[in-house]
Design a protein around this motif. Structure first.
Motif, PDB file in Angstrom:
ATOM      1  N   GLU A  24      38.196   3.536  -0.087  1.00  0.00           N
ATOM      2  CA  GLU A  24      38.449   2.139   0.274  1.00  0.00           C
ATOM      3  C   GLU A  24      39.356   1.542  -0.801  1.00  0.00           C
ATOM      4  O   GLU A  24      38.923   1.273  -1.924  1.00  0.00           O
ATOM      5  N   VAL A  25      40.629   1.373  -0.440  1.00  0.00           N
ATOM      6  CA  VAL A  25      41.637   0.891  -1.380  1.00  0.00           C
ATOM      7  C   VAL A  25      42.674   0.067  -0.619  1.00  0.00           C
ATOM      8  O   VAL A  25      42.673   0.000   0.614  1.00  0.00           O
ATOM      9  N   GLN A  26      43.583  -0.539  -1.389  1.00  0.00           N
ATOM     10  CA  GLN A  26      44.723  -1.193  -0.765  1.00  0.00           C
ATOM     11  C   GLN A  26      45.603  -0.134  -0.103  1.00  0.00           C
ATOM     12  O   GLN A  26      45.856   0.932  -0.674  1.00  0.00           O
ATOM     13  N   ALA A  27      46.092  -0.445   1.082  1.00  0.00           N
ATOM     14  CA  ALA A  27      46.944   0.490   1.809  1.00  0.00           C
ATOM     15  C   ALA A  27      48.040  -0.277   2.529  1.00  0.00           C
ATOM     16  O   ALA A  27      47.881  -1.450   2.873  1.00  0.00           O
TER      17      ALA A  27
ATOM     18  N   THR B  97      45.208  10.096  -3.459  1.00  0.00           N
ATOM     19  CA  THR B  97      45.182   8.800  -4.159  1.00  0.00           C
ATOM     20  C   THR B  97      44.268   8.849  -5.378  1.00  0.00           C
ATOM     21  O   THR B  97      44.633   8.419  -6.467  1.00  0.00           O
TER      22      THR B  97
ATOM     23  N   PRO C 274      47.442   4.783   1.703  1.00  0.00           N
ATOM     24  CA  PRO C 274      46.949   4.185   0.462  1.00  0.00           C
ATOM     25  C   PRO C 274      48.059   3.989  -0.568  1.00  0.00           C
ATOM     26  O   PRO C 274      48.948   4.829  -0.710  1.00  0.00           O
TER      27      PRO C 274
ATOM     28  N   ASN D 126      41.889   9.905   1.641  1.00  0.00           N
ATOM     29  CA  ASN D 126      42.306   9.826   0.241  1.00  0.00           C
ATOM     30  C   ASN D 126      43.734  10.334   0.041  1.00  0.00           C
ATOM     31  O   ASN D 126      44.563   9.671  -0.589  1.00  0.00           O
TER      32      ASN D 126
END
Length: 421
Positions: free
Chosen positions: A339-342, A328, A351, A325
């Motif tokens: 779980e995100v755009q990175a 973020t 991230p 994280n």
């Protein structure tokens, strides 16, 4: 470039092989090693893999082995797609929780915890072997539960990134509905593995026009049908939840459904028997159509993209992955895995900034993150009390009586996989 796939005897490995063959300019593999303890499956899958490479003119060499140390030696990246206990253990994960009125599923709830307890020690042992063989190698984890497993790897100091096919699946579906190229669709994908929402769908780039309202207005029925949620839910939320959110938003309905039909594991086991029979046909040199029903859609494209970015300059600069994280989501600890755009490159995954998360979603993310922390503690240290606390913390359980009964069932059904039990 050498890649190793641990769990290479899986019946959906040909999906991965097909992607490697088609996208060889993005990821120029010279040697691919399929590693699996099931020698009979490995022979069948390995044979088909070589025929797929030959048919598509891929010059790379494919070998197979049951020896993890030999397989990962000198590998630049190792993909983990293993299933400890096979479909038999999955079938248990999907059935005994129903006895307590809780959802039976392999990645969330009590079944998901059972899978984590079986899987984390095995994955960490493999990761140590990878580190000894090549400390610079990247580990790409596709093994569920991805969030917990990736957190275990990162906390142990491994070079690891978690991967799931949910985001790329949404990207492809939305691109088809919008009649644009998948590369033009960028998701504001936010949450945890198997607990995520598409807060925006942007065209042309991360800062492009948000067409999510248009998608919901014009294609809400189709999207809702795919998610098996009422259209009204999407309209009221104004976002697209992952299909795994149905276990939370319609838990009791799902439990009733699961009690009236064979488990997904039973369906997959039957499908796997058919697939393995097909793989043994020496004339088959492409992935069969039946494989599309096995799961893992677009996994190969996502894996190629991620590996290419981690090992060179061939992949997309921005991808949806599982990683630390690091501020973020400000309401989570830095070492939580989200779980995100990175932005992904040779140094790993960083991230991107995300919109402030509505309390409706942030509360559930915080709750499940707390469960995942307790689940990892149970997987690393064992003990009935740790298992009980993880189950009590899970929002799909959360009652003392349920958690107590599920703890006994989990241990009874998984004793052979739990060193401390």
């Amino acid at each position: 470039m050498k890649l190793a796939v641990v769990g290479g005897g899986s019946t959906y490995t040909p999906e991965l092989i097909d992607g490697f063959a088609r996208l060889r300019d993005t990821l120029p593999i010279e040697e691919l090693v399929l590693v699996d303890p099931a020698a009979d499956r490995l022979d069948l899958v390995g044979g088909l893999a070589r025929r797929i490479f030959d048919r598509q003119g891929h010059p790379g060499r494919i070998t197979t082995t049951s020896d993890v140390d030999a397989g990962v030696a000198d590998a630049d990246a190792v993909l983990l797609q293993l299933r400890v206990g096979g479909q038999a253990a999955r079938n248990q994960d999907e059935t005994w929780p129903l006895e307590c009125g809780c959802v039976g599923q392999e990645t969330t709830g009590a079944g998901g915890l059972a899978k984590a307890l079986r899987t984390v020690p095995v994955v960490l042992d493999i990761a140590e072997r990878v580190r000894r063989a090549n400390p610079d190698a990247w580990i790409i984890d596709f093994t569920n539960p991805v969030g917990i497993v990736t957190r275990a790897l990162l906390q142990a100091g491994h070079k690891a990134v978690g991967l799931c096919n949910v985001a790329i699946g949404f990207q492809r579906k939305f691109a088809k509905l919008l009649e644009v190229a998948p590369a033009d669709v960028h998701l504001n994908h936010v949450g945890l593995n198997h607990l995520s929402w598409e807060l925006g769908v942007r065209l042309g780039g991360p800062e492009g026009e948000d067409v999510l309202p248009k998608l919901l207005a014009e294609h809400g029925d189709a999207i809702a049908d795919d998610l098996r949620l009422p259209r009204a839910v999407l309209d009221r939320l104004g976002v697209v939840p992952s299909y795994y959110l149905r276990y939370f938003y319609a838990h009791d309905e799902v439990v009733r459904e699961l009690g009236t039909k064979p488990s997904r594991a039973a369906e997959v086991a039957k499908m796997e028997a058919e697939l393995l029979a097909m793989y043994g046909d020496p004339s088959l040199d492409e992935k069969p159509a039946l494989l599309a029903k096995r799961g893992g859609a677009f996994y190969s494209e996502a894996a190629v993209d991620l590996a290419a970015s981690l090992l060179g300059d061939g992949g997309s600069p921005v991808q949806v992955v599982n990683t630390y994280n690091n501020g973020t989501l400000p309401f989570l600890a830095d070492d939580a895995v989200i779980e995100v755009q990175a932005r992904v490159d040779r140094t790993g995954a960083t991230p991107l900034a995300v919109p402030e998360l509505d309390p409706l979603y942030a509360g559930l993310v915080a709750n499940v993150t707390a469960y995942e922390e307790l689940a990892l503690e149970a997987a690393l240290r064992g003990g009935r009390d740790r298992v009980f606390k993880a189950l009590l913390a899970h929002p799909l359980i959360g009652q003392f009586e349920y958690a107590d009964g599920l703890t006994d069932r989990l241990i009874a059904h998984n004793r052979e996989h739990l060193a401390w039990a």
